[in-house]
Scaffold this motif. Sequence first.
Motif, PDB file in Angstrom:
ATOM      1  N   GLU A  70      40.150  42.002  47.047  1.00  0.00           N
ATOM      2  CA  GLU A  70      41.246  42.654  46.559  1.00  0.00           C
ATOM      3  C   GLU A  70      41.240  44.037  46.417  1.00  0.00           C
ATOM      4  OE1 GLU A  70      44.353  40.731  45.130  1.00  0.00           O
ATOM      5  OE2 GLU A  70      43.224  39.598  46.714  1.00  0.00           O
ATOM      6  N   GLY A  71      40.370  44.753  46.837  1.00  0.00           N
ATOM      7  CA  GLY A  71      40.047  46.078  47.010  1.00  0.00           C
ATOM      8  C   GLY A  71      39.335  46.797  45.918  1.00  0.00           C
ATOM      9  N   ILE A  72      38.712  45.883  44.969  1.00  0.00           N
ATOM     10  CA  ILE A  72      38.020  46.327  43.894  1.00  0.00           C
ATOM     11  C   ILE A  72      36.361  46.639  44.125  1.00  0.00           C
ATOM     12  CG2 ILE A  72      37.337  45.813  41.400  1.00  0.00           C
ATOM     13  CD1 ILE A  72      40.364  44.789  41.004  1.00  0.00           C
ATOM     14  N   THR A  73      36.000  47.786  43.921  1.00  0.00           N
ATOM     15  CA  THR A  73      34.659  48.115  44.048  1.00  0.00           C
ATOM     16  C   THR A  73      33.873  48.569  42.946  1.00  0.00           C
ATOM     17  OG1 THR A  73      35.270  50.209  45.076  1.00  0.00           O
ATOM     18  CG2 THR A  73      35.253  48.351  46.862  1.00  0.00           C
ATOM     19  N   ARG A 151      40.723  53.976  38.352  1.00  0.00           N
ATOM     20  CA  ARG A 151      40.774  53.035  39.345  1.00  0.00           C
ATOM     21  C   ARG A 151      40.473  51.610  38.687  1.00  0.00           C
ATOM     22  NH1 ARG A 151      36.669  54.134  42.583  1.00  0.00           N
ATOM     23  NH2 ARG A 151      37.332  52.322  44.112  1.00  0.00           N
ATOM     24  N   PRO A 152      41.190  50.621  39.319  1.00  0.00           N
ATOM     25  CA  PRO A 152      40.836  49.364  38.759  1.00  0.00           C
ATOM     26  C   PRO A 152      39.329  48.972  38.778  1.00  0.00           C
ATOM     27  CG  PRO A 152      42.812  48.969  40.120  1.00  0.00           C
ATOM     28  CD  PRO A 152      42.116  50.596  40.546  1.00  0.00           C
ATOM     29  N   VAL A 153      38.945  48.166  37.818  1.00  0.00           N
ATOM     30  CA  VAL A 153      37.670  47.531  37.570  1.00  0.00           C
ATOM     31  C   VAL A 153      37.623  46.372  37.392  1.00  0.00           C
ATOM     32  CG1 VAL A 153      35.724  47.760  36.153  1.00  0.00           C
ATOM     33  CG2 VAL A 153      37.071  49.795  36.449  1.00  0.00           C
ATOM     34  N   ALA A 154      36.525  45.456  37.671  1.00  0.00           N
ATOM     35  CA  ALA A 154      36.196  44.347  37.549  1.00  0.00           C
ATOM     36  C   ALA A 154      35.223  44.039  36.569  1.00  0.00           C
ATOM     37  CB  ALA A 154      35.628  43.557  38.975  1.00  0.00           C
ATOM     38  N   LEU A 155      35.903  43.563  35.192  1.00  0.00           N
ATOM     39  CA  LEU A 155      35.250  43.485  34.193  1.00  0.00           C
ATOM     40  C   LEU A 155      34.548  41.866  33.934  1.00  0.00           C
ATOM     41  CD1 LEU A 155      34.355  44.258  31.104  1.00  0.00           C
ATOM     42  CD2 LEU A 155      36.380  43.645  30.428  1.00  0.00           C
ATOM     43  N   SER A 185      42.851  46.029  36.789  1.00  0.00           N
ATOM     44  CA  SER A 185      41.536  45.483  36.869  1.00  0.00           C
ATOM     45  C   SER A 185      41.597  44.046  36.359  1.00  0.00           C
ATOM     46  CB  SER A 185      41.203  46.447  35.463  1.00  0.00           C
ATOM     47  OG  SER A 185      41.135  47.797  35.714  1.00  0.00           O
ATOM     48  N   LEU A 186      40.278  43.665  36.608  1.00  0.00           N
ATOM     49  CA  LEU A 186      40.418  42.392  36.497  1.00  0.00           C
ATOM     50  C   LEU A 186      39.316  41.814  35.537  1.00  0.00           C
ATOM     51  CD1 LEU A 186      39.682  41.276  40.486  1.00  0.00           C
ATOM     52  CD2 LEU A 186      42.002  41.123  39.089  1.00  0.00           C
TER      53      LEU A 186
END
Length: 270
Positions: A70-73, A151-155, A185-186
């Motif tokens: 999904e483009g989250i790194t 920028r989006p983050v996966a938590l 963010s996720l």
Amino acid sequence: MERPAWAPRSIDISVPSVARMYDFYLGGSHNFEVDREAARRAMEYMPGLPKIMQANRAFMRRAVRFAVAEGITQFVDIGSGIPTFGNVHEVAQQAHPGARVVYVDHDPVAVAHSRAVLQGNEHADVVAADIRKPHDILASPQVERLIDRNRPVALLLVAILHFVEDTDDPYGAVAELRDALAPGSLLVLTHASYEGIPLPKERADGAVDVYNTIRNPLIMRSRDEIARFFEGYDMVEPGLVPMPKWRPDTAPEDEDPYSFAGFAGVGRSA
């Protein structure tokens, strides 16, 4: 009891640790007899505990790959535990070599071993902190260095919130973390529940009591209570489901019945 070289001097190795018990369930070697004894007592009531932990790890790896797709790194893994095969940074950096990962745990063995594993990895680090104090995590030098909060983050909150009692306001902690991260963010979450355990509640209570005895209460929340952690998030399909049913790589019906204990889900913030 002889203290191994990897055990920090500050820890009491006569007291069981949830992180080291989890390591034992997964077949790791960073645990003591006191941890193995407590884990075996819990398994007397719920023999499938290792299968539940394996399902947790498998879900986590699928969710990390989903996030990268999904483009989250950027990843913040709270309650990350003692490193074992298929850690977040390994999965994420295999999918995207520049992926950045911050691990967070309050167990000294987990932090010390993570630090050793991550030595030389410029894109990953570990913070000694507790989810009950989100500000300490967000203000840490490691998060400031590696995570761009614009920028989006996966938590990742995998198998951690069921160790936070309601009196410590877990919903407030999750909301504070949500509000500090960029839209898109996720939230990647798993949580224990009586729902789905292939045992009578009375028997499962025996395992829960083991955790209460070692002063790490295991809070078995309902599906509706777990869903509340996703307030402010749009659920990613297929929603909040048993772990093997979240975007499986193999047929869920082939999984061990214990793998379906508890729930897993991923949400995207608006």
